[in-house]
Design a protein around this motif. Structure first.
Motif, mmCIF file in Angstrom:
data_model
loop_
_atom_site.group_PDB
_atom_site.id
_atom_site.type_symbol
_atom_site.label_atom_id
_atom_site.label_comp_id
_atom_site.label_asym_id
_atom_site.label_seq_id
_atom_site.Cartn_x
_atom_site.Cartn_y
_atom_site.Cartn_z
ATOM 1 N N THR A 4 110.332 91.816 13.541
ATOM 2 C CA THR A 4 109.040 92.188 14.087
ATOM 3 C C THR A 4 108.998 91.819 15.554
ATOM 4 O OG1 THR A 4 108.013 91.729 11.958
ATOM 5 C CG2 THR A 4 106.555 91.904 13.854
ATOM 6 N N ILE A 5 108.892 92.825 16.395
ATOM 7 C CA ILE A 5 108.748 92.606 17.833
ATOM 8 C C ILE A 5 107.391 93.164 18.229
ATOM 9 C CG2 ILE A 5 109.617 93.194 20.112
ATOM 10 C CD1 ILE A 5 112.393 93.228 18.941
ATOM 11 N N ILE A 6 106.590 92.346 18.865
ATOM 12 C CA ILE A 6 105.222 92.734 19.204
ATOM 13 C C ILE A 6 105.142 93.084 20.678
ATOM 14 C CG2 ILE A 6 102.820 91.973 19.214
ATOM 15 C CD1 ILE A 6 103.701 89.952 16.991
ATOM 16 N N ARG A 7 104.843 94.335 20.991
ATOM 17 C CA ARG A 7 104.720 94.780 22.380
ATOM 18 C C ARG A 7 103.548 94.073 23.047
ATOM 19 N NH1 ARG A 7 109.277 96.859 23.479
ATOM 20 N NH2 ARG A 7 109.908 98.645 22.288
ATOM 21 N N GLY A 8 103.741 93.676 24.302
ATOM 22 C CA GLY A 8 102.684 93.006 25.037
ATOM 23 C C GLY A 8 102.595 91.525 24.737
ATOM 24 N N ARG A 9 103.444 91.040 23.844
ATOM 25 C CA ARG A 9 103.412 89.631 23.471
ATOM 26 C C ARG A 9 104.785 88.993 23.541
ATOM 27 N NH1 ARG A 9 99.569 89.774 18.222
ATOM 28 N NH2 ARG A 9 97.722 90.569 19.254
ATOM 29 N N GLY A 10 105.653 89.510 24.344
ATOM 30 C CA GLY A 10 106.973 88.921 24.481
ATOM 31 C C GLY A 10 107.970 89.939 24.977
ATOM 32 N N GLY A 11 109.135 89.447 25.308
ATOM 33 C CA GLY A 11 110.163 90.319 25.863
ATOM 34 C C GLY A 11 111.252 90.621 24.879
ATOM 35 N N GLY A 12 112.496 90.651 25.391
ATOM 36 C CA GLY A 12 113.649 90.979 24.570
ATOM 37 C C GLY A 12 114.078 89.826 23.688
ATOM 38 N N LEU A 13 115.219 90.000 23.044
ATOM 39 C CA LEU A 13 115.736 88.987 22.131
ATOM 40 C C LEU A 13 116.719 88.072 22.843
ATOM 41 C CD1 LEU A 13 116.278 91.280 19.034
ATOM 42 C CD2 LEU A 13 114.345 89.773 19.524
ATOM 43 N N THR A 14 116.697 86.803 22.466
ATOM 44 C CA THR A 14 117.558 85.800 23.083
ATOM 45 C C THR A 14 117.924 84.742 22.050
ATOM 46 O OG1 THR A 14 117.849 84.408 25.041
ATOM 47 C CG2 THR A 14 115.689 84.335 23.952
ATOM 48 N N LEU A 15 118.612 83.710 22.484
ATOM 49 C CA LEU A 15 119.013 82.598 21.624
ATOM 50 C C LEU A 15 118.216 81.351 21.987
ATOM 51 C CD1 LEU A 15 122.839 83.160 21.955
ATOM 52 C CD2 LEU A 15 121.503 83.443 19.868
ATOM 53 N N GLY A 37 115.781 89.661 27.813
ATOM 54 C CA GLY A 37 116.614 89.124 26.746
ATOM 55 C C GLY A 37 118.089 89.296 27.065
ATOM 56 N N LEU A 38 118.930 89.022 26.079
ATOM 57 C CA LEU A 38 120.381 89.087 26.246
ATOM 58 C C LEU A 38 120.921 90.424 25.762
ATOM 59 C CD1 LEU A 38 121.246 85.518 24.905
ATOM 60 C CD2 LEU A 38 121.242 86.276 27.292
ATOM 61 N N PRO A 39 122.028 90.890 26.350
ATOM 62 C CA PRO A 39 122.634 92.146 25.879
ATOM 63 C C PRO A 39 123.206 91.978 24.469
ATOM 64 C CG PRO A 39 123.945 91.170 27.650
ATOM 65 C CD PRO A 39 122.735 90.319 27.488
ATOM 66 N N LEU A 40 123.147 93.049 23.693
ATOM 67 C CA LEU A 40 123.631 93.058 22.312
ATOM 68 C C LEU A 40 124.716 94.091 22.127
ATOM 69 C CD1 LEU A 40 120.179 93.014 20.504
ATOM 70 C CD2 LEU A 40 121.800 91.129 20.611
ATOM 71 N N THR A 41 125.599 93.838 21.170
ATOM 72 C CA THR A 41 126.592 94.820 20.750
ATOM 73 C C THR A 41 126.391 95.051 19.258
ATOM 74 O OG1 THR A 41 128.172 93.997 22.379
ATOM 75 C CG2 THR A 41 129.059 95.327 20.585
ATOM 76 N N PHE A 42 126.329 96.308 18.858
ATOM 77 C CA PHE A 42 126.230 96.686 17.455
ATOM 78 C C PHE A 42 127.573 97.255 17.033
ATOM 79 C CE2 PHE A 42 122.037 96.827 19.242
ATOM 80 C CZ PHE A 42 121.197 96.394 18.233
ATOM 81 N N PHE A 43 128.122 96.777 15.919
ATOM 82 C CA PHE A 43 129.400 97.318 15.460
ATOM 83 C C PHE A 43 129.442 97.317 13.939
ATOM 84 C CE2 PHE A 43 129.857 92.868 16.505
ATOM 85 C CZ PHE A 43 130.611 92.312 15.488
#
Length: 93
Positions: A4-15, A37-43
């Protein structure tokens, strides 16, 4: 698993270190929307595949170094009964 990512209440994903421990790092949303946030790789989980297809298992990995000596591939770690949510952490394969 549903993130769940809430627009207007935070940015990207990080650690971040959460749950009163420094490692493994958990996957969290940046506090401010201007933080990308940090870049992600999907594989694909299957190493013989070269693309992630719809409705197939996949791995997600942060493309970043951490203070923890472990993988930055995501995994489900523990279920919080009170919140009814899983913790997504690093250290996956």
């Amino acid at each position: 698993m549903e993130a769940t990512i809430i627009r207007g209440r935070g940015g990207g994903l990080t650690l971040a270190a959460t749950r009163n421990k420094s490692c493994p790092l958990d996957v969290v949303q940046e506090q401010f929307e201007v933080s990308s946030g940090l870049p992600l790789t999907f594989f694909p989980v299957n190493p013989r595949e070269s693309v992630v297809r719809l409705s197939t298992d996949l791995n997600i990995k942060f493309s970043a170094a951490t203070i923890c000596v472990q993988s930055t591939v995501w995994k489900l770690d523990s279920f919080n009964e009170l919140l009814g949510q899983w913790f997504v952490t690093t250290g996956g394969v």
